[in-house]
Every structure is written in C-alpha cells, then in structure tokens.
Design a protein around this motif. Structure first.
Motif, mmCIF file in Angstrom:
data_model
loop_
_atom_site.group_PDB
_atom_site.id
_atom_site.type_symbol
_atom_site.label_atom_id
_atom_site.label_comp_id
_atom_site.label_asym_id
_atom_site.label_seq_id
_atom_site.Cartn_x
_atom_site.Cartn_y
_atom_site.Cartn_z
ATOM 1 N N SER A 232 0.832 -1.209 0.000
ATOM 2 C CA SER A 232 0.000 0.000 0.000
ATOM 3 C C SER A 232 0.866 1.258 0.000
ATOM 4 N N ALA A 233 1.948 1.266 0.833
ATOM 5 C CA ALA A 233 2.854 2.415 0.868
ATOM 6 C C ALA A 233 3.619 2.550 -0.448
ATOM 7 N N TYR A 234 4.007 1.428 -1.019
ATOM 8 C CA TYR A 234 4.730 1.420 -2.291
ATOM 9 C C TYR A 234 3.877 1.996 -3.417
ATOM 10 N N MET A 235 2.593 1.592 -3.492
ATOM 11 C CA MET A 235 1.728 2.043 -4.591
ATOM 12 C C MET A 235 1.436 3.541 -4.515
ATOM 13 N N SER A 295 17.183 11.332 -2.094
ATOM 14 C CA SER A 295 17.332 11.491 -0.658
ATOM 15 C C SER A 295 15.985 11.222 0.016
ATOM 16 N N LEU A 296 16.027 10.485 1.098
ATOM 17 C CA LEU A 296 14.791 10.132 1.817
ATOM 18 C C LEU A 296 14.565 11.021 3.032
ATOM 19 N N GLY A 297 15.302 12.120 3.136
ATOM 20 C CA GLY A 297 15.192 12.986 4.306
ATOM 21 C C GLY A 297 14.452 14.271 4.024
ATOM 22 N N GLU A 298 15.075 15.395 4.485
ATOM 23 C CA GLU A 298 14.431 16.690 4.416
ATOM 24 C C GLU A 298 14.308 17.219 3.000
ATOM 25 N N ASP A 309 7.879 8.878 4.144
ATOM 26 C CA ASP A 309 8.282 8.324 5.438
ATOM 27 C C ASP A 309 7.691 6.933 5.633
ATOM 28 N N ALA A 310 6.399 6.771 5.260
ATOM 29 C CA ALA A 310 5.771 5.453 5.373
ATOM 30 C C ALA A 310 6.443 4.457 4.443
ATOM 31 N N PHE A 311 6.810 4.889 3.242
ATOM 32 C CA PHE A 311 7.506 4.019 2.285
ATOM 33 C C PHE A 311 8.874 3.614 2.827
ATOM 34 N N SER A 312 9.593 4.575 3.406
ATOM 35 C CA SER A 312 10.926 4.275 3.949
ATOM 36 C C SER A 312 10.838 3.267 5.088
ATOM 37 N N ALA A 313 9.839 3.472 5.982
ATOM 38 C CA ALA A 313 9.727 2.581 7.139
ATOM 39 C C ALA A 313 9.208 1.212 6.753
#
Length: 738
Positions: A232-235, A295-298, A309-313
C-alpha cells in the motif's frame, strides 16, 4: 318535485326534477356500480376542481389520477371500478363512516401483491389491535408504529433496527456502508435482498482471490504479513519516484529539456498563482541530483513527505535496513521487481463493494452466522404485506367509504344543493350583511375569470375580501343576494362571514355585480330612483343658490357702492307685459279644463279613483317588475362554477322560490313582544291628515265637476249634498260591514 324512471341496460334509473333541473337520484349501491352505463350528458358536472371546495382535498387528490388539478368523469368511473374490485360488500359506502369492517374487504390482490383483507390484518397487528373487527382511518395514520424502522413493514428493505441481535446489526451497517443501502419507508437506510446477496458474494469472491495467492505465496508475500501494508505504501509513491528518476535521466541527457521542466516548476511559484497544497503536490518529488540518488530525508517535497516516510519505514527499511537514508535507481528497480508478483496478483483483485472492508473484517463476517441470520430477517420482512403500498390503498378505500357518495351527490347530481339539508360542496359559508344572511357563497380563486363569467349568471353578487386578524389569513368570496333592498349595499361596507367550520371572518365588499334582487325590490325601484333624482337636483339647486348668495355677500362686503341696486331698473324688471299675463291666464284655464275633464272621468263612479291609482302605480312599476321577473327566471350559477374550475353540464338555475330560501332577511322570533314606546322617535309623516286632505280635495273637485255638468247651481248643490250625506257614508258603511 317530479320523478321519472329510465331503464338502461337492465338497471332502472330514477330521476327527479327540482328547481327546473332534471337530475339523477342516487339511492342505492346499484346506482353507483352502474354509473359507467349512464350517459355523461345526464351528469350535472363533468369536472370539478381539487382545491377550493368544502370537501376532503386528500380524497379529491386520490381521485385525480392524472394530477391535473381536476376530477373528471373517467376518474370517477375509475374509482367505481376500484370499489367493485376491492370491496367484498360495496354497499358499506352508502353510509358515511371513517372505518371499514374487515369482512367487507375482498381477497383481490393489490398491486403490491397482497389483498386488502390480509393487509388490514397486518396493519391491525402492528398497531396492536389484533382483535379489531374493522380498520379505521386512525389505524392507517399511526405513523410512528406503521413506519417505525424496528417494524417489518413489507417494503423489502431491512433497517439495522429491525434486527434483534448485535451481530446482524453490525453486518447490516457494513452492507449499507459498502453498497449505499436503500431507503426504508421509515426514512432510514436499510438493505434489500439483492444488496445482501451481492455483498456476501463479493466477500466470497475476495476470499477466493486471496486464497489463490497461496500457490505462489513466497513470491507474492515476500514480506510475509507486512506485505499488504508495504504494498500500500509502495503504490502511493511509485509513480512519483519513477517521475524523479526520469527527470534525473533527462537532466543528464538533455539540458534544454531540463531547462523547460525547471521553467514549468518556477511558474507554480509566480505571484499570479498562489501556492496551495494541491499545487505543491504537482511539483517533483525532489530536485534532480547529478548521481541520480533520491534522498529520503528533508530534501523531499513537503507534500509527499508523510507518504515517503511510510515508504521508507515499510519498504526500504525492510529490504535495506533502517539506517538507509537514500535510494539509488538500481535499488529502486529492485524494489519494483520484488513487488511485481504482488502487483500482478493485486491487479486480479475483484472490484466490488466489499473491497472497502479490511481483510480481517471480511474473514470475521464470513466466519460468523451473520448471513443466515440476516437471510431469516429478510424472509420475515417479505412475509408481511408492504405496509407502504398497502396502507395507501387501505387509506384510499376508507376515504372512498367516507366521501365518495357525498361527492357523487355534488357531481353526478346536485342533490345536496337542491332540497337537501346538507350544503353543496361549493357553498363555503354564510355572509351576514345589512340585516340579511346570504347562504350561497363561493370561494373565488381566479378573480379575472370571475369578472368575465359572473355577470352571465344574472345574479346580484357581492364580492368580498375576508380576513382573520389573528393569523392574517385572507380569502375572497362571491355571495348571491336574493332578498331585501340594495340601498345600503355599497363598496366598502363591512359584514361578517362564517365559514363551514364555524370560523368567523371580517368581510368587506370590494365589488358588486348589479342584477335584480327580487320582484318586490323591483316594484319600488322606479320611485327610489325618482326620489334619488329629486334629492340630487334639490341638493344641486341648493348648492347653486348658496354659492350665488355667498358671492353676492362677498361682493357687498368688498364693493359696497356697486352692491346698491338701481331702483329704477329693478322696478322696470318687475313690470309685466299685459299680453303675457293674458297668455298665462289662457294657459292656466286650459290646464284647469283638462284637469277637470280627467277628474270628472275619474270620479264618474265611486270605484274609479282607486282603480286609477292602482293603474298609475302599475304603469310606473310594471316594466321594472317584468324585467326583474325575466332576469330572476334566468338566474344560473353555472357561469360562477365554471369560473371556479367546474365544467357544469346542466342548467343549474335558481328560480324565485329557491332564491328566497338562499337569502334570509331579519325578523323577530315568533311570540316575541315589541315595546312601541320610543323616547327618541322622530315625528312621523302625517299620513292620516294627508289622506283626509286628499279626500276633501277630491270632494271639492267632484263638486265643481257636478256644477259644470249640470249647469244649474241649485241642482249642483243638491247633488253635492246627496254625495256627501248619502253616497260617501253608504260606501264606508258597506266597507266596514264587509
């Protein structure tokens, strides 16, 4: 009243004649059931309005099947067919009442699929009257019981409140949330059998789709139980991440294209376009980097930070570790490859209403007894007659029992208007004004049409505006006047109107349609006109004289020298010519001779003076009386009813005897006493003295005539003596004896 009998198609019709109108007499149920065999030309009315009558508007609306605002002959006959079909004992409608015995209801099926008999029993059970032998209008009007969401009402919709266990209630709410539900007659949402069956079929389809993944579970559910959440987060971010890497490759490949894309991004931030979250979400996920790393941050677009953030986690941390802070394109392509089996399987997911529920809830519902319980509730719901439709049909039957015969006596015939103690449905009340009561009053709904049609009725009509001060309600009426005098009936005069419900209204005359009121009123009409003319002339002459005197007095005050008249001129004006005096004498003598001849003719016999007086009165009044008599015979309320929306088929006349009953003048009760003493009485006209003077004058003239005829003064005196001493006393003696 004259009665005739006609036999048509095996049924014997009875007709009566009242007020000159031949109309059907409705006396038995057979008369009603055979109305389809009666020629419409013999009906008194062909249509009547739904509104504006002293009759149940609900009943008229039920009869008005085409909803054009009028009840017509075909709709009356349609109601007769309804009575034939659904009343086992149709004769019950001949007596008015607001209930129907259960045994008078037939077993014929309504359109809803249940009979009146069974529907009535179901209604009585709902209103907790299982032992009742009749169903009343009140029984089918108990909305809080008949249309409660907790009652099985037979409309095919099952509300949650109708279920008796918590499990079924919760599942019915889920079905409503997924399918949208259906409107129950109570006004709340419920489910139909079709929605119920579709919902559980959808649950089983999703369960079967889920179970088909077990053959390739290791590849599809590569993150085991966390796979669904991770997918779900990926889509949610898949397309945005692909867009980022595409921009990175374009920036490396072609600087011109990259410049165009950056210009498009800058346009979003121009002053003409105020930045909003929706516009921010349209911008790239992040600025393209030279090495193609995300980059997955700021550095992520704030509009996409929560999803990223949900995708990263859920995905990146599960595949590459929690410390991962950036994502290369190769790593992203690996994630796509890992999710490819899941996405192929997910694409085959059935698209149905149950998909809105979580998998856990789906399995919980399928594992319970909810399907069996709800199916039983729906079976119980369908066993009951549809209260919605059945109640409407039962109410219609009860209203027909109460009102239909009364309507026929004001439609097929005007029995209630002619000779009945009950008022016609077009009579709206009684107007009290100028010492009389007018009982034939019509509601005025179309003033323009009334203005063009009402004069054709030959009726004397008062148009009044009626108001009720307590609620500012207004109403317009037209009242027929058929007794009394018109002298005090003027526009602006006030009266009192009492409607059929006994409510009182303030009434004010706004318009008068002039026509004869009665023959008696027509007799005195010429003299009243003459008196008004004399009064007007006298008032005009007095006003002229007053103005002249006022002018002279003003002139004398302002110019006293000019006000002294010339005495010589005044004296000259007063002198008469001798020839003029002679001419006047001849004229007076001739006039006296003519008068003497007429008086001689009148007093030739003792009975001739009264005959002369009566003849003179008839010469003056007879034309007015004849004209009034002709118009009174032509009075017809059909134009007035037509102006109110009726289509009157008969010649609805108001003859003189009927007219005298429709307007009553005030009279003291029988047996009451009147004290004749009036301390403020005006001095009455000296009638007796005038009569005595007339008799003496007639005697003197008679004596002169006798002298002229005899030519001998002595014989004239003797004849006069005999006239006064014998003829007159003898005449009065005979009168007294008779």
């Amino acid at each position: 009243m004259k009665a005739t009998t006609i036999n048509t198609s095996g049924h014997v019709w009875h007709f009566i004649q009242t007020g000159g109108l031949v109309q059907l007499q409705i006396t038995s149920i057979d008369d009603i059931l055979n109305l389809d065999k009666l020629d419409p030309k013999l009906w008194i009315a062909l249509t009547c309005p739904v509104k504006g009558l002293e009759f149940s508007e609900e009943t008229l609306s039920l009869l008005d099947t085409d909803k054009n605002g009028r009840v017509r002959v075909p709709e009356i006959l349609e109601a007769v067919s309804f009575i034939k079909k659904y009343f086992k004992r149709p004769d019950v409608i001949m007596s008015e009442g607001d209930s129907i015995p259960i045994d008078a209801l037939s077993d014929e099926l309504f359109a809803c699929g249940h009979s009146p008999h069974d529907s009535a029993i179901s209604v009585l059970n709902i209103v907790e009257k299982p032992d009742a032998t009749s169903i009343s209008l009140d029984d089918v009007s108990v909305q809080e019981k008949l249309f409660s969401p907790s009652v099985f009402n037979g409309d095919g919709v099952l509300p949650p409140d109708a279920a008796k266990d918590d499990l079924s209630v919760s599942v019915i709410k889920d079905i409503i949330a997924c399918t949208g539900g259906a409107d129950d007659i109570s006004g709340v949402k419920g489910v139909t059998r079709e929605q119920f069956a579709s919902f559980f079929n959808d649950l089983r389809a999703i369960k079967e789709w889920r179970e088909n993944a077990q053959s390739n579970a290791s590849e599809i559910f590569f993150l085991k139980y966390e796979t669904d959440a991770a997918a779900s987060a990926y889509m949610k971010v898949r397309d945005k991440i692909n867009d980022y890497y595409l921009r990175c490759s374009i920036d490396y490949y072609n600087n011109d294209v990259a410049a165009v894309l950056r210009k498009k991004e800058e346009e979003v931030f121009t002053e003409e376009n105020e930045l909003v979250p929706e516009q921010l979400a349209l911008l790239p996920l992040a600025r393209a980097s030279a090495d193609g790393t995300l980059s997955l941050g700021e550095a992520v677009n704030p509009a996409w930070r929560a999803d990223m953030d949900a995708f990263s986690a859920g995905v990146v941390a599960a595949l590459f570790g929690k410390e991962k802070s950036s994502l290369s394109e190769s790593e992203w392509r690996k994630i796509e490859a890992d999710f490819a089996p899941y996405m192929a399987w997910y694409a085959a997911r059935p698209e149905n209403s149950a998909g809105n529920l979580s998998l856990e809830r789906m399995y919980e519902i399928l594992a319970s007894d909810a399907e069996t319980l709800i199916a039983a509730y729906l079976d119980e719901e369908e066993k009951h007659p549809p209260i919605a439709l059945a109640t409407l049909d039962l109410r219609k039957m009860i209203l027909f029992r109460r009102d239909f015969v009364r309507l026929l006596k004001n439609f097929v015939s005007f029995e209630h208007f002619y000779g009945s103690e009950e008022c016609a449905i077009f009579q709206c009340g009684t107007l009290y004004i100028d010492g009389r009561s007018c009982e034939l009053c019509f509601k005025v709904t179309d003033a323009a049409k009334h203005a063009s049609m009402s004069p054709l009725s030959q009726c004397y009509l008062l148009y009044c505006t009626c108001t009720r001060p307590e609620n500012a309600e207004t109403m317009s009426i037209a009242a027929m006047v058929s007794a009394g005098s018109r002298d005090n009936l003027i526009v602006g005069r006030n009266g009192l109107f009492i409607d059929r419900q006994g409510r009182d209204w303030d009434a004010t005359i706004t318009k008068i349609v002039e026509n004869p009121i009665s023959i008696r009123e027509a007799f005195w009409s010429p003299y009243k006109k003459l008196a008004r003319m004399v009064q007007e002339r006298a008032a005009k002459a007095a006003a002229t004289a007053e103005n002249k005197v006022t002018a002279q007095m003003s002139s004398a005050v302002e110019k006293p020298d000019q006000a002294i008249p010339n005495q010589t001129a005044e004296s000259a004006k007063k002198m008469f010519d001798v020839g003029t005096i002679a001419a006047l004498g001849v004229a007076i003598s001739g006039f006296a001779a003519v008068i003497s001849s007429i008086l001689a003719l009148i007093f030739k016999q003792w009975w001739m003076p009264p005959v002369f007086i009566i003849g003179l009165l008839l010469i003056i009044s007879l034309p007015s009386m004849i004209l009034a008599w002709m118009k009174l015979r032509q009075r017809n309320i059909a134009p007035i009813l037509d102006a109110s929306g009726w289509a009157v088929n008969g010649n609805v006349k108001i003859n003189i005897p009927l007219g005298t009953l429709l307007t009553q003048t005030g009279s003291r009760p029988k047996g009451s006493k009147l004290n004749g003493f009036d301390p403020y009485a005006q001095k009455s006209f000296p009638v007796k003295r005038v009569i005595l003077c007339v008799i003496l004058l007639a005697a003197v003239v008679g004596a002169v005539v006798l002298v002229v005829k005899s030519g001998d003064i002595f014989s004239a005196v003797e004849n006069a003596k005999n006239f006064f001493t014998k003829t007159i006393p003898s005449f009065f003696t005979k009168k007294i004896e008779s």
